[in-house]
Design a protein around this motif. Structure first.
Motif, PDB file in Angstrom:
ATOM      1  N   ASP A  41       9.685  11.691 -19.627  1.00  9.63           N
ATOM      2  CA  ASP A  41      10.764  12.275 -18.902  1.00  9.63           C
ATOM      3  C   ASP A  41      10.846  12.181 -17.598  1.00  9.63           C
ATOM      4  O   ASP A  41      11.720  11.304 -16.565  1.00  9.63           O
ATOM      5  N   ILE A  42       9.101  12.012 -17.023  1.00 12.88           N
ATOM      6  CA  ILE A  42       8.957  11.797 -15.254  1.00 12.88           C
ATOM      7  C   ILE A  42       8.266  10.390 -15.418  1.00 12.88           C
ATOM      8  O   ILE A  42       8.921   9.634 -13.940  1.00 12.88           O
ATOM      9  N   VAL A  43       7.631   9.649 -16.252  1.00 13.82           N
ATOM     10  CA  VAL A  43       7.107   8.124 -15.584  1.00 13.82           C
ATOM     11  C   VAL A  43       8.317   7.519 -16.072  1.00 13.82           C
ATOM     12  O   VAL A  43       8.688   7.680 -16.926  1.00 13.82           O
ATOM     13  N   SER A  44       7.717   6.102 -15.589  1.00 13.03           N
ATOM     14  CA  SER A  44       9.303   5.543 -15.221  1.00 13.03           C
ATOM     15  C   SER A  44       9.180   4.329 -16.260  1.00 13.03           C
ATOM     16  O   SER A  44       9.653   3.411 -16.738  1.00 13.03           O
ATOM     17  N   TYR A  45       7.303   3.934 -16.938  1.00 12.17           N
ATOM     18  CA  TYR A  45       6.862   2.939 -17.747  1.00 12.17           C
ATOM     19  C   TYR A  45       6.437   3.870 -19.057  1.00 12.17           C
ATOM     20  O   TYR A  45       6.672   5.078 -19.207  1.00 12.17           O
ATOM     21  N   THR A  66       3.149  17.673 -10.679  1.00 13.70           N
ATOM     22  CA  THR A  66       4.251  18.591  -9.536  1.00 13.70           C
ATOM     23  C   THR A  66       5.211  19.169 -10.131  1.00 13.70           C
ATOM     24  O   THR A  66       5.317  20.283 -10.572  1.00 13.70           O
ATOM     25  N   SER A  67       6.019  18.726 -11.199  1.00 10.55           N
ATOM     26  CA  SER A  67       6.723  19.541 -12.113  1.00 10.55           C
ATOM     27  C   SER A  67       6.354  19.760 -13.489  1.00 10.55           C
ATOM     28  O   SER A  67       7.178  20.812 -13.423  1.00 10.55           O
ATOM     29  N   LEU A  68       5.040  19.523 -13.756  1.00  7.30           N
ATOM     30  CA  LEU A  68       4.361  20.925 -14.396  1.00  7.30           C
ATOM     31  C   LEU A  68       3.705  21.353 -14.529  1.00  7.30           C
ATOM     32  O   LEU A  68       3.226  22.875 -15.173  1.00  7.30           O
ATOM     33  N   LYS A  69       3.273  21.456 -12.503  1.00  4.28           N
ATOM     34  CA  LYS A  69       2.561  22.378 -12.533  1.00  4.28           C
ATOM     35  C   LYS A  69       1.069  22.715 -13.762  1.00  4.28           C
ATOM     36  O   LYS A  69       0.216  23.225 -13.658  1.00  4.28           O
ATOM     37  N   ARG A  70       0.525  21.282 -14.217  1.00  3.56           N
ATOM     38  CA  ARG A  70      -0.304  20.969 -15.193  1.00  3.56           C
ATOM     39  C   ARG A  70      -1.672  19.941 -13.799  1.00  3.56           C
ATOM     40  O   ARG A  70      -0.770  18.908 -13.933  1.00  3.56           O
ATOM     41  N   LYS A  71      -2.419  20.248 -15.258  1.00  3.27           N
ATOM     42  CA  LYS A  71      -3.774  18.722 -14.294  1.00  3.27           C
ATOM     43  C   LYS A  71      -3.644  17.751 -15.208  1.00  3.27           C
ATOM     44  O   LYS A  71      -3.322  17.576 -15.981  1.00  3.27           O
ATOM     45  N   GLY A  72      -3.847  16.292 -14.592  1.00  2.00           N
ATOM     46  CA  GLY A  72      -3.219  15.035 -15.017  1.00  2.00           C
ATOM     47  C   GLY A  72      -5.129  13.866 -14.712  1.00  2.00           C
ATOM     48  O   GLY A  72      -5.109  14.188 -13.580  1.00  2.00           O
ATOM     49  N   GLU A 100       2.455   7.480  -8.754  1.00  2.00           N
ATOM     50  CA  GLU A 100       3.629   7.997  -8.174  1.00  2.00           C
ATOM     51  C   GLU A 100       4.394   9.339  -8.607  1.00  2.00           C
ATOM     52  O   GLU A 100       4.729  10.354  -7.964  1.00  2.00           O
ATOM     53  N   PRO A 101       5.682   8.062 -10.012  1.00  2.00           N
ATOM     54  CA  PRO A 101       6.260   9.076 -10.577  1.00  2.00           C
ATOM     55  C   PRO A 101       5.883  11.175 -10.940  1.00  2.00           C
ATOM     56  O   PRO A 101       6.818  12.374 -10.720  1.00  2.00           O
ATOM     57  N   LEU A 102       4.682  11.354 -11.849  1.00  2.00           N
ATOM     58  CA  LEU A 102       3.930  12.301 -11.923  1.00  2.00           C
ATOM     59  C   LEU A 102       3.761  12.496 -10.429  1.00  2.00           C
ATOM     60  O   LEU A 102       3.820  14.218 -11.053  1.00  2.00           O
ATOM     61  N   ILE A 103       3.443  12.777  -9.612  1.00  2.00           N
ATOM     62  CA  ILE A 103       2.592  13.528  -7.968  1.00  2.00           C
ATOM     63  C   ILE A 103       4.082  13.445  -7.527  1.00  2.00           C
ATOM     64  O   ILE A 103       3.795  15.017  -6.876  1.00  2.00           O
ATOM     65  N   ASP A 104       5.437  13.007  -7.488  1.00  2.00           N
ATOM     66  CA  ASP A 104       6.290  13.041  -6.309  1.00  2.00           C
ATOM     67  C   ASP A 104       7.137  13.937  -6.927  1.00  2.00           C
ATOM     68  O   ASP A 104       8.507  14.259  -6.557  1.00  2.00           O
ATOM     69  N   ASN A 105       7.283  13.491  -8.446  1.00  3.52           N
ATOM     70  CA  ASN A 105       8.585  14.286  -9.437  1.00  3.52           C
ATOM     71  C   ASN A 105       8.812  15.899  -9.303  1.00  3.52           C
ATOM     72  O   ASN A 105       7.364  16.409 -10.038  1.00  3.52           O
ATOM     73  N   GLU A 106       9.436  16.547  -8.603  1.00  2.36           N
ATOM     74  CA  GLU A 106       9.394  17.995  -8.602  1.00  2.36           C
ATOM     75  C   GLU A 106      10.297  18.358  -9.570  1.00  2.36           C
ATOM     76  O   GLU A 106      10.687  19.777  -9.586  1.00  2.36           O
TER      77      GLU A 106
END
Length: 513
Positions: free
Chosen positions: A106-110, A66-72, A92-98
């Motif tokens: 900076d996005i993932v918590s793992y 979501t935050s990068l507006k790119r596919k993963g 979840e962090p990659l999808i939910d973080n706006e």
């Protein structure tokens, strides 16, 4: 012309047949390449390599960051990875973080273990249980250490049983095994290196040693030996042991295998090198001498008089296990005059109705004893001891009553068989049992002279053995500086030095005392 044909024919006979690898050459070349910035190309590449969707435990999860507006997309093995941690801390962090961000860390918590770009390298990481994240437009893959493999918990040692001392044993998880060693050696100089030793199964061997103690030449010799392998698969440390040995056909082992982390830690602190492997509930200690194989870890846990008493018993048991049956055969067949008259008459009376010579008697009972021993090990544990005890009693009593075996032979076999159990190391135990049969045959053909000749030849052979350049009987012969922990051990305050044959960087392990 004839000479040329002869030379070509000899060369053909002495050359091993060449077999070309039948693997897909396109896949091999593909693994040498780096991943692309094209999301669709990377996804298609790894789906092809892992045969998705036919390969049911390979999971491919596509989403939009979501935050990068790119596919993963993440790729992992569901049977080897922690799925809950992947979902909660990565997906979840990659999808939910706006919040706008340009970096995946900076996005993932793992925590990200590392990054990679080579296709073959990423494939190896995934098959080891690591999760791979591919992001559209990135020319590198993000790797997360999510490995979670089920296995045995830390249990007691089955083969190296002691009464006093630590009860922990290695299991099949190499991470647990390394942690057990680190728990005992809390030192920043304790290094754990890894080296791949097989091409197809991609198994790694872990080299554990203390940087400030180990001899660099010995370490390099072991590393060179491990790198020289051209083998597709080495699944267990026991197979690696046979490949590493200089004389794999030798009866006597030249490497020490142990499943006790306290014993491994003690050898590391003397300057030895330890080898570990995944799926192997033990470790290899390099190099190993006869004394290391003969000793028991309990010798040092007991007070000095008690430990030495057990060692003296073990030395006595060694000679009883090897020489009792051969000496009985030699005396009864060749050297009757060595027996006191009363004992001679007693032996003659018991053997009066036995139709076989003494060597046949002994061989029959030795083989029967070995059969009962192996049967007791292979059957389920509740029944095993019962089979061993009842089988020995019934077989011995029936053989005596049937006049096939004399009673004194039962005593001789029982005494030598029980003595062999005192040798705790499994490989050395097998060596003693096989050696006993060699001495039985030599006694049957030449009496005491045959036993003596074989003993001298055996000593010459043992002295010639080496374990990674270390003589088998060091530090006794050739003599080298050490704490003299051989036949008997001194009190702990007197064991001031490390083994000189290892040439450690620090010889002194105790400054005062």
């Amino acid at each position: 012309m004839r000479e040329k044909i002869s030379k070509l024919w000899k060369k053909r006979l002495n050359t091993e047949p060449e077999f070309n690898e039948q693997s897909n050459t396109e896949v091999i070349e593909l693994k040498k390449q780096d991943i692309s910035t094209s999301y669709d190309q990377n996804l298609a590449t790894f789906k092809t390599l892992f045969t998705v969707p036919d390969n049911i435990d390979v999971k491919v999860r596509e989403f939009t960051i979501t935050s990068l507006k790119r596919k993963g997309v993440i790729i992992f093995l569901s049977t080897m990875a922690d799925i809950q941690a992947i979902m909660d801390s990565i997906v979840e962090p990659l999808i939910d973080n706006e919040h706008p961000s340009k970096k995946i860390p900076d996005i993932v918590s793992y925590p990200i273990a590392s990054t990679a770009s080579n296709i073959g390298e990423i494939t190896e990481y995934i098959t080891a249980g690591i999760t791979a994240l591919f992001v559209e437009g990135d020319d590198q893959c993000y790797l997360f250490e999510t490995t979670k493999i089920s296995g045995r918990s830390i249990e007691k040692s089955d083969n190296e049983v002691i009464v006093k001392g630590a009860k922990e044993a290695f299991n099949e998880r190499v991470i647990d095994n390394i942690s057990l060693i680190r728990k005992k050696i809390k030192n920043e100089n304790l290094l754990v290196e890894t080296k791949p030793i097989s091409k197809r199964s991609r198994n790694n061997v872990f080299i554990v040693y203390q940087k400030d103690l180990v001899n660099e030449e010995l370490l390099q010799t072991i590393k060179d030996k491990l790198e020289s392998f051209e083998i597709d698969s080495i699944l267990d440390l026991s197979i690696l042991e046979q490949i590493l040995e200089e004389r794999p056909r030798s009866i006597f082992p030249t490497l020490l295998y142990t499943e006790r982390p306290d014993r491994a830690a003690a050898f590391i602190e003397e300057g030895h090198i330890i080898l570990l492997m995944e799926n192997s509930p033990g470790c290899l200690i390099l190099p190993a001498t006869f004394w290391a194989l003969f000793h028991s870890p309990e010798d040092h846990y007991l007070r000095t008089p008690y430990g030495n008493f057990i060692r003296i018993l073990r030395i006595l048991a060694l000679f009883v296990a090897v020489f009792t049956s051969p000496i009985y055969i030699a005396i009864t067949n060749f050297h009757v005059g060595m027996i006191p008259p009363d004992l001679l008459m007693a032996i003659a009376g018991t053997r009066e109705r036995v139709p076989f010579p003494s060597i046949v008697e002994v061989l029959m009972m030795e083989i029967a004893f070995e059969l009962i021993r192996e049967a007791g090990l292979r059957v389920p544990s509740p029944i095993g001891p019962t089979i061993g005890i009842v089988g020995a009693l019934i077989l011995g009593q029936a053989a005596v009553q049937a006049n096939i075996i004399s009673p004194i032979v039962i005593i001789v076999i029982a005494l030598s068989g029980l003595s062999s159990f005192i040798i705790s190391d499994l490989s050395m135990n097998f060596a003693i049992r096989i050696t006993r049969f060699l001495f039985i045959f030599s006694a049957g053909f030449m009496g005491i002279y045959g036993v003596t000749a074989l003993l001298i030849a055996g000593l010459y052979y043992l002295v010639s053995l080496k374990s990674f350049g270390t003589p088998y009987f060091a530090p006794m012969t050739p003599h080298s500086f050490s704490s003299k922990d051989l036949l008997i051990r001194h009190v702990p305050m007197k064991e001031k030095f490390r083994p000189g044959y290892l040439k450690p960087k620090d010889m002194v392990k105790q400054r005062k005392g």
